[in-house]
Design a protein around this motif. Structure first.
Motif, PDB file in Angstrom:
ATOM      1  N   LEU A 161       0.841  -1.201   0.000  1.00  0.00           N
ATOM      2  CA  LEU A 161       0.000   0.000   0.000  1.00  0.00           C
ATOM      3  C   LEU A 161       0.873   1.246   0.000  1.00  0.00           C
ATOM      4  O   LEU A 161       1.859   1.331   0.745  1.00  0.00           O
ATOM      5  CB  LEU A 161      -0.917  -0.013   1.230  1.00  0.00           C
ATOM      6  CG  LEU A 161      -1.877   1.169   1.424  1.00  0.00           C
ATOM      7  CD1 LEU A 161      -3.208   0.688   1.979  1.00  0.00           C
ATOM      8  CD2 LEU A 161      -1.283   2.203   2.387  1.00  0.00           C
ATOM      9  N   LEU A 162       0.515   2.212  -0.825  1.00  0.00           N
ATOM     10  CA  LEU A 162       1.212   3.501  -0.895  1.00  0.00           C
ATOM     11  C   LEU A 162       0.353   4.564  -0.232  1.00  0.00           C
ATOM     12  O   LEU A 162      -0.830   4.717  -0.575  1.00  0.00           O
ATOM     13  CB  LEU A 162       1.499   3.889  -2.347  1.00  0.00           C
ATOM     14  CG  LEU A 162       2.064   5.298  -2.568  1.00  0.00           C
ATOM     15  CD1 LEU A 162       3.461   5.417  -1.959  1.00  0.00           C
ATOM     16  CD2 LEU A 162       2.087   5.648  -4.048  1.00  0.00           C
ATOM     17  N   SER A 175       4.114  17.428   3.585  1.00  0.00           N
ATOM     18  CA  SER A 175       3.614  16.290   2.817  1.00  0.00           C
ATOM     19  C   SER A 175       4.680  15.206   2.777  1.00  0.00           C
ATOM     20  O   SER A 175       5.878  15.480   2.927  1.00  0.00           O
ATOM     21  CB  SER A 175       3.232  16.707   1.391  1.00  0.00           C
ATOM     22  OG  SER A 175       4.337  17.277   0.710  1.00  0.00           O
ATOM     23  N   GLY A 176       4.217  13.979   2.575  1.00  0.00           N
ATOM     24  CA  GLY A 176       5.145  12.865   2.530  1.00  0.00           C
ATOM     25  C   GLY A 176       4.500  11.626   1.954  1.00  0.00           C
ATOM     26  O   GLY A 176       3.314  11.627   1.608  1.00  0.00           O
ATOM     27  N   VAL A 177       5.258  10.570   1.862  1.00  0.00           N
ATOM     28  CA  VAL A 177       4.756   9.289   1.361  1.00  0.00           C
ATOM     29  C   VAL A 177       5.268   8.179   2.278  1.00  0.00           C
ATOM     30  O   VAL A 177       6.300   8.323   2.946  1.00  0.00           O
ATOM     31  CB  VAL A 177       5.214   9.012  -0.095  1.00  0.00           C
ATOM     32  CG1 VAL A 177       4.600  10.008  -1.055  1.00  0.00           C
ATOM     33  CG2 VAL A 177       6.742   9.033  -0.195  1.00  0.00           C
ATOM     34  N   ALA A 178       4.522   7.097   2.319  1.00  0.00           N
ATOM     35  CA  ALA A 178       4.913   5.941   3.118  1.00  0.00           C
ATOM     36  C   ALA A 178       4.369   4.682   2.459  1.00  0.00           C
ATOM     37  O   ALA A 178       3.462   4.743   1.619  1.00  0.00           O
ATOM     38  CB  ALA A 178       4.396   6.061   4.547  1.00  0.00           C
ATOM     39  N   ILE A 179       4.907   3.550   2.853  1.00  0.00           N
ATOM     40  CA  ILE A 179       4.510   2.260   2.285  1.00  0.00           C
ATOM     41  C   ILE A 179       4.186   1.282   3.423  1.00  0.00           C
ATOM     42  O   ILE A 179       4.888   1.245   4.437  1.00  0.00           O
ATOM     43  CB  ILE A 179       5.627   1.687   1.393  1.00  0.00           C
ATOM     44  CG1 ILE A 179       5.762   2.510   0.109  1.00  0.00           C
ATOM     45  CG2 ILE A 179       5.360   0.225   1.036  1.00  0.00           C
ATOM     46  CD1 ILE A 179       6.898   2.063  -0.789  1.00  0.00           C
ATOM     47  N   ASP A 180       3.119   0.509   3.240  1.00  0.00           N
ATOM     48  CA  ASP A 180       2.803  -0.639   4.089  1.00  0.00           C
ATOM     49  C   ASP A 180       2.985  -1.904   3.264  1.00  0.00           C
ATOM     50  O   ASP A 180       2.721  -1.914   2.053  1.00  0.00           O
ATOM     51  CB  ASP A 180       1.357  -0.605   4.578  1.00  0.00           C
ATOM     52  CG  ASP A 180       1.103   0.500   5.590  1.00  0.00           C
ATOM     53  OD1 ASP A 180       2.038   1.262   5.892  1.00  0.00           O
ATOM     54  OD2 ASP A 180      -0.042   0.597   6.061  1.00  0.00           O
ATOM     55  N   ALA A 181       3.403  -2.969   3.903  1.00  0.00           N
ATOM     56  CA  ALA A 181       3.476  -4.276   3.248  1.00  0.00           C
ATOM     57  C   ALA A 181       2.971  -5.326   4.226  1.00  0.00           C
ATOM     58  O   ALA A 181       3.274  -5.267   5.422  1.00  0.00           O
ATOM     59  CB  ALA A 181       4.907  -4.599   2.815  1.00  0.00           C
TER      60      ALA A 181
END
Length: 354
Positions: A161-162, A175-181
């Protein structure tokens, strides 16, 4: 083929655990307050919140986009979910969420959801006007999540997931971005044994910018003011590792009793142990309960060892109404989370399953 699937899962778990051992487990309670974007740790969905997020190993549907993204792979055709949360009732903080899942192939599912936090209007204050009276402003926190999950076999499911993170006030934003796995493994004679692991909020640091960081000042020996730009420091995201297991006792007439356990390792706060129970009666009425334990949870909120306003207990219920024999179903969900000094956190949601 099964050996290939096992290899993929083993490699994925190795990468997740290896990364976590150097990043997530490096944190402890002494780092509490040093991360930002903590809204990423708030579950806005009523169904999974009703048993304290204990069901990370078996969570399905749109709720899985927050819990364990691998769980979205179980959707039949399409899921649509709407949720409203009165966060810390009395604080005038509300959370609005909506999400949708759609199956794009026999083994793959796409998902999209948006979460927005509303804090109401806050009085503006300045050095010259500390009591306000010069207008108001509205803080805005919004997360947009895009996910994809795949069923590698009847037992192994994985997803990624982004997250797009946006935080702002009238004159400053970040602002930023992150990832779930995440991975879910299902086994047992009736697929009633569940295991899950997910790593959440992995991403680069965030930083605020904007006119709100500027300050006008007159320096000694000068007659006119200069604008001084203050540099905001960067902050990390609240990384979390979840390891979960669940067991279903299946009965006749589509009735079920599920026991679930979840361990949360938080990089910037205390680790948590969560236990939950969920009972489904004829797949129409679902009752849930859960408890979150962490060090200091039983102490008074004013005690230095108690760092969580939520007191651990969660309760929830769902009413599910099948509309036809092809799987179309409408669900209404409710969840209550006990808090100190506030009147609890209340969530209500509506789901349509196709």
């Amino acid at each position: 083929m099964k050996k290939l699937f096992r290899t993929i899962v083993i490699l994925s778990l190795t990468i997740i655990i290896g990364f976590t051992s150097t990043e997530a487990f490096a944190g402890n309670k002494d780092r509490a307050g040093q991360a930002g974007a903590n809204e990423l740790l708030i579950n806005p969905w009523a169904a999974s919140a009703g048993w304290a997020n204990a069901g990370m190993a078996s969570v399905k549907g749109v709720d899985a986009m927050w819990g364990n993204v691998a769980g979205i792979s179980f959707v039949n055709t399409m899921d649509i979910d709407f949720s409203y949360t009165n966060w810390l009732s009395g604080s005038e903080t509300n959370i609005y969420s909506c999400g949708a899942l759609v199956r794009i192939s026999e083994s793959m599912v796409l998902g999209l959801n948006v979460m927005s936090m509303n804090f109401g209007e806050i009085d503006k204050t300045t050095v010259e006007n500390p009591d306000g009276g010069i207008g108001t402003y509205k803080p805005s926190l919004m997360n947009i999540n895009v996910a994809v999950a795949k069923s590698f076999s009847n037992s192994i499911h994985g997803g990624i997931l982004l997250k797009i993170i946006s935080e702002s006030i009238a004159d400053m934003k970040g602002s930023g971005v992150a990832i779930d796995a995440g991975i879910q493994y299902v086994t047992g004679i009736t697929d009633n044994v569940h295991f899950g692991i997910t790593l959440k909020n992995i991403g680069p640091t965030m930083k605020f910018s904007g006119d709100g960081l500027d300050m006008s000042a007159i320096f000694e020996g000068m007659t006119s003011s200069l604008t001084v730009v203050n540099r905001a420091d960067e902050f990390e995201l609240p990384t979390q590792l979840c390891i979960a297991a669940a067991y279903d006792f299946n009965f006749k007439n589509n009735s079920r009793l599920s026991l679930a356990f979840n361990f949360n390792s938080n990089a910037f706060s205390k680790d948590q142990f969560i236990a939950g129970i969920e009972g489904s009666f004829r797949d129409i009425l679902v009752l849930r309960g859960g408890y979150t334990f962490e060090k200091g949870i039983f102490k008074d909120i004013e005690d230095a060892d108690c760092t969580n306003v939520h007191k651990g207990l969660s309760l929830g219920a769902s009413v599910q109404a099948p509309l036809n024999d092809k799987g179309l179903k409408v669900c209404i969900d409710y969840a209550y989370r006990n808090t100190a000094h506030w009147n609890g956190t209340h969530s209500i949601g509506a789901r349509i399953l196709f």
